[in-house]
Design a protein around this motif. Structure first.
Motif, mmCIF file in Angstrom:
data_model
loop_
_atom_site.group_PDB
_atom_site.id
_atom_site.type_symbol
_atom_site.label_atom_id
_atom_site.label_comp_id
_atom_site.label_asym_id
_atom_site.label_seq_id
_atom_site.Cartn_x
_atom_site.Cartn_y
_atom_site.Cartn_z
ATOM 1 N N ALA A 248 -12.007 -3.378 21.444
ATOM 2 C CA ALA A 248 -11.098 -4.292 20.830
ATOM 3 C C ALA A 248 -9.636 -3.637 20.551
ATOM 4 C CB ALA A 248 -11.805 -3.909 19.193
ATOM 5 N N SER A 249 -9.377 -2.481 20.261
ATOM 6 C CA SER A 249 -8.056 -1.346 20.483
ATOM 7 C C SER A 249 -7.124 -1.939 21.839
ATOM 8 C CB SER A 249 -8.214 -0.136 20.241
ATOM 9 O OG SER A 249 -6.944 0.455 20.483
ATOM 10 N N GLU A 252 -6.151 -5.017 21.498
ATOM 11 C CA GLU A 252 -5.408 -5.625 20.626
ATOM 12 C C GLU A 252 -3.958 -5.447 21.442
ATOM 13 O OE1 GLU A 252 -3.956 -4.448 15.938
ATOM 14 O OE2 GLU A 252 -6.090 -3.089 17.401
ATOM 15 N N ARG A 253 -3.435 -3.713 22.297
ATOM 16 C CA ARG A 253 -2.608 -4.006 22.335
ATOM 17 C C ARG A 253 -1.315 -4.176 23.230
ATOM 18 N NH1 ARG A 253 -3.292 1.613 24.182
ATOM 19 N NH2 ARG A 253 -5.711 1.341 24.103
ATOM 20 N N TYR A 254 -2.765 -4.894 24.236
ATOM 21 C CA TYR A 254 -2.479 -5.435 25.572
ATOM 22 C C TYR A 254 -2.315 -7.063 25.014
ATOM 23 C CZ TYR A 254 -3.090 -8.957 29.136
ATOM 24 O OH TYR A 254 -3.128 -10.155 29.874
ATOM 25 N N ALA A 255 -2.564 -7.754 24.044
ATOM 26 C CA ALA A 255 -1.628 -8.973 23.280
ATOM 27 C C ALA A 255 -0.868 -8.515 22.603
ATOM 28 C CB ALA A 255 -2.652 -9.013 22.915
ATOM 29 N N LYS A 256 -0.653 -7.620 21.816
ATOM 30 C CA LYS A 256 1.196 -7.121 21.640
ATOM 31 C C LYS A 256 2.135 -6.870 23.056
ATOM 32 C CE LYS A 256 -1.103 -5.455 17.166
ATOM 33 N NZ LYS A 256 -0.285 -3.373 16.696
#
Length: 287
Positions: A248-249, A252-256
């Protein structure tokens, strides 16, 4: 010599597993993919291509919907990713309950198409005769007693078994039937420690516990449960990682980074060696 033959010679064998009765505990985990099998192979005696793949990978509510083709596909992947461990493939619901000739044909197909060393069969009374039929014809079989996931529709859910004397006697009888039929090892799932202790003492082949206490000759867990992939897991699971949190982390970082155009960056981008960025394209004459 075939690739399957040369690989099998370097692997832990069915005989090796049988000889571990009462010795150092057997280390076993489930595996469904080549990359995960490769990571676990150095540490495991047995990699089980469990029909739990239906729930863990395919999102099914139980193992009942798993097919023979699914098991073969994942068995092939695990064999490609591993070199050392004994690989056992679950026979899915409905593949061994009918005529012994059909059960044998299904098991032969699994072994031939995957290259695995053995199959696992849940030891309902109706299949004990078929297990003997398979073993007599050269198919190594690992048994499974106690909580039998393929019986979830009859049992009304996943619940621990053997809490009452009648069930205890039934499970002990299933163990004896499986041993008489020729299994080389026996998974014992979801039973009280006292029953696991008694069963292991009486069983002449190694017992492999899952929710059956440390009394067994070895232990197995669903790898994704052990790694913490799911929000909840059975009470007998000890989590050795937080895969859910790590995934999940990372996502999330990839999406940002994608949304702010920080990915891909210079190091992840290909550049032409023929022209600089922004320079006009050069026409290449035909011929």
């Amino acid at each position: 010599m075939s690739a399957h033959a040369s690989t099998a010679e370097s692997r832990i064998s069915v005989r090796d597993i049988r000889l571990r009765k009462g010795q150092d505990p057997l280390v076993c985990l489930t595996a469904y993919t080549a990359p995960m099998a490769g990571l676990m192979d150095p540490y495991c005696d047995i990699l089980l291509v469990g029909d739990s793949v239906g729930m863990v990978v395919h999102g099914l509510p139980s193992t009942v919907g798993v097919t023979l083709d699914m098991m073969i596909l994942h068995g092939q992947a695990v064999m490609r990713g591993s070199r050392r461990a004994l690989v056992v493939v679950d026979m899915p619901f409905g593949s061994c309950e009918g005529a012994p000739e059909v059960a044998f044909a299904n098991a032969v197909r699994v072994l031939q198409e995957t290259g695995a060393q053995a199959v696992k069969i849940e030891c309902a009374p109706a299949v004990i005769g078929n297990i003997r039929y398979l073993v007599d014809r050269g198919v190594p079989v690992m048994g499974h007693v106690g909580l039998r996931p393929q019986a979830v529709l009859v049992e009304g859910g996943f619940r621990a078994r053997g809490r009452e004397a009648e069930e205890q006697n039934q499970i002990l009888a299933e163990m004896r039937g499986a041993v008489d039929a020729g299994v080389f090892a026996l998974v014992v799932e979801g039973v009280a420690e006292s029953l696991a202790t008694e069963l292991t003492a009486q069983c002449p082949v190694p017992t492999i516990g899952i929710g059956a206490s440390a009394a067994c000759d070895g232990q197995i867990l669903v790898t994704e449960d052990m790694l913490g992939l799911f929000e909840s897991s059975p009470r007998f699971v000890r989590r050795y990682g937080d895969l859910r949190g790590l995934v999940a982390s990372a996502v999330e970082r990839y999406a940002k980074d994608v949304s702010t155009r920080r990915f891909p960056g210079h190091g992840e981008t290909y550049f032409s060696t023929r022209r600089k960025a922004g320079a006009p394209l050069v026409d290449i004459p035909a011929g």
